[in-house]
Enzyme design. Sequence first.
Site, PDB file in Angstrom:
ATOM      1  N   HIS A 142       0.830  -1.204   0.000  1.00 54.82           N
ATOM      2  CA  HIS A 142       0.000   0.000   0.000  1.00 54.82           C
ATOM      3  C   HIS A 142       0.866   1.256   0.000  1.00 54.82           C
ATOM      4  O   HIS A 142       1.901   1.295   0.638  1.00 54.82           O
ATOM      5  CB  HIS A 142      -0.933  -0.014   1.215  1.00 54.82           C
ATOM      6  CG  HIS A 142      -1.914  -1.148   1.154  1.00 54.82           C
ATOM      7  ND1 HIS A 142      -2.396  -1.789   2.262  1.00 54.82           N
ATOM      8  CD2 HIS A 142      -2.480  -1.754   0.087  1.00 54.82           C
ATOM      9  CE1 HIS A 142      -3.221  -2.754   1.885  1.00 54.82           C
ATOM     10  NE2 HIS A 142      -3.284  -2.756   0.572  1.00 54.82           N
ATOM     11  N   HIS A 159      -3.304   4.077  -2.828  1.00 53.75           N
ATOM     12  CA  HIS A 159      -3.471   2.639  -3.003  1.00 53.75           C
ATOM     13  C   HIS A 159      -3.615   1.957  -1.646  1.00 53.75           C
ATOM     14  O   HIS A 159      -2.640   1.761  -0.920  1.00 53.75           O
ATOM     15  CB  HIS A 159      -2.261   2.051  -3.753  1.00 53.75           C
ATOM     16  CG  HIS A 159      -2.380   0.575  -4.011  1.00 53.75           C
ATOM     17  ND1 HIS A 159      -1.358  -0.192  -4.502  1.00 53.75           N
ATOM     18  CD2 HIS A 159      -3.422  -0.262  -3.849  1.00 53.75           C
ATOM     19  CE1 HIS A 159      -1.757  -1.441  -4.630  1.00 53.75           C
ATOM     20  NE2 HIS A 159      -3.005  -1.509  -4.227  1.00 53.75           N
ATOM     21  N   HIS A 168      -5.098  -5.342 -13.431  1.00 53.86           N
ATOM     22  CA  HIS A 168      -5.026  -4.147 -12.593  1.00 53.86           C
ATOM     23  C   HIS A 168      -3.603  -3.695 -12.299  1.00 53.86           C
ATOM     24  O   HIS A 168      -3.388  -2.635 -11.737  1.00 53.86           O
ATOM     25  CB  HIS A 168      -5.807  -4.338 -11.301  1.00 53.86           C
ATOM     26  CG  HIS A 168      -4.956  -4.697 -10.126  1.00 53.86           C
ATOM     27  ND1 HIS A 168      -4.381  -3.734  -9.327  1.00 53.86           N
ATOM     28  CD2 HIS A 168      -4.563  -5.866  -9.652  1.00 53.86           C
ATOM     29  CE1 HIS A 168      -3.669  -4.337  -8.394  1.00 53.86           C
ATOM     30  NE2 HIS A 168      -3.752  -5.625  -8.572  1.00 53.86           N
ATOM     31  N   GLY A 213       2.050  -7.946 -11.740  1.00 52.89           N
ATOM     32  CA  GLY A 213       2.210  -8.928 -10.672  1.00 52.89           C
ATOM     33  C   GLY A 213       3.676  -9.070 -10.307  1.00 52.89           C
ATOM     34  O   GLY A 213       4.556  -8.558 -10.999  1.00 52.89           O
TER      35      GLY A 213
END
Lengths: 146, 382
Positions: B105, B136, B305, B308
């Site tokens: 985050h 985020h 999104h 990865g």
Amino acid sequence: MPDKEKRFKFREHTADFYIESYGKTLEEAFQNAAIGLGKFIVTSDNVKSSIKKAIKIEAEDKQSLLFEFLNKFIYFQDAESMIFHNIKVDKIEHKNNKWTLTATASGEEFNPDKHTEGKAVKAVTYHFMEIEEKKGKYRVKVLIDI
Amino acid sequence: MRLVRTNLVKKQAEENIHPLLEALFRNVPSGLGSKGKTKVQTQEEFDNVLKLGARWAVEHGFGTEQDLKHLEEEGCIKVADPKYVSPEAKKRGMPQLGSLGSGNHFLEIQYVEKIFDKKVAKAFGLEEGQVTLMIHTGSRGIGHQVCSDYIREMEKAYPDIIAKLPDRELIYAPAGSDIAERYLKAMSAAANFAWCNRQMILHWSRQAFEEALGKSWEDLDMQVVYDVAHNLAKVEEHKIDGKLRKVYVHRKGATRSFGPGRPEIPSDYRSVGQPVLIPGSMGTASYVLVGSETAMEKTFGSTAHGAGRMMSRGEAIRSYRADTIVKELGDRGIIIKAASKMGIVEEAPGAYKDIDEVARVSHEAGIGNLVARLKPIGVVKG
């Protein structure tokens, strides 16, 4: 990163970590998995045993027993900011199709000025979970979501 | 994931980057055990957060009505019902409300480095050189506990399903079952928590900019561009074999990418399509894409999104040193402020797949089209 008595190790599985713990009994292996989890969250050895919790878990099999047992410590981490490095699993019983675990855990509230932060753990998962017994030695593998 | 625009230009943010990051770090609680500044005192009040989402935040002085218009679902899924969220999940969520958390985050101050589609960028209020802020963070502990609780309940209810699965973690409840309905309502409550949390963080971020720059957030034109979830199941209408049908769409590591005309898109973006936010990893670019008709036809209105991981966290820890990463990013004009050193190493830019490639593939597949590339100037990491 084996700890000094080789009670548990942190290992890797694709992008994640898992804890592998050992014991001469199932109790000991579960206990070491929980200590491993605690030492993952806070890596320093200065977590005091000032607050004591009695833990009792009931579940339908060994896997779900481990899932719920470890999830308790994630709950303590988030809901109470409590970190536990001193954990004793007193007994695991299998009776009438039900598994029960009783344990005591001692720890203290996380203090960023004093404790070395490892990683907050979000969840325990069944994915990759293993609980094995070979020649009287127990080994547990549990993947943690961080 | 939320994107906020400003009327600042790159140079202004660069010149003030240290005070800006200090102010963000001070105003938004982050890191392990970080607790929200605004304590919700009672269970009833927390239930209202879960019911109302971002609206609860606005009603309590965090931001404006206008902000809500630019959030997916206006920051509140109406089917959410706190009664199906366990007391444990609520207790994990309560202290975390109003905090960024840790892990991947972050809060990032960025600038628009390149515009790919001028018309759409204009509709989103974006132009080259402009400074943006990305927030985020997600549903944190409450979302995970809801998941764990329902996994346990479903596996007890459906041992026959478990027996056929390669992995217990993959347990599900059949659509239309009572458990499926309750799970959807509980998951929606956790999503509302996330929208409320990002709304509170927006408010404190605006205050941080005000403190650092001595101007009001309105004068800085700190408006929400968009806010979209990237791990959520929802009931949506999609065309299947020529017929409109109601389906559950679960986007995990994926994000909604609705094409022009869908009623779910805010009215001022509806003619161009939904803004899609693709965050990069620490120190790399992020992208704004726009949803498309092709996504509606091929992917139930969804695209990837983000990038990865390519390297496990452990491998990253062995391969990188926090000080070196901070220095290398600094040399490229990117300043990092983090709650923990380990967090910096794990999120090392080299540990992730190439975000440029993710965005390019999405564009070429036509399921999310390139609008703008954002480059970081400063990052606050949880």
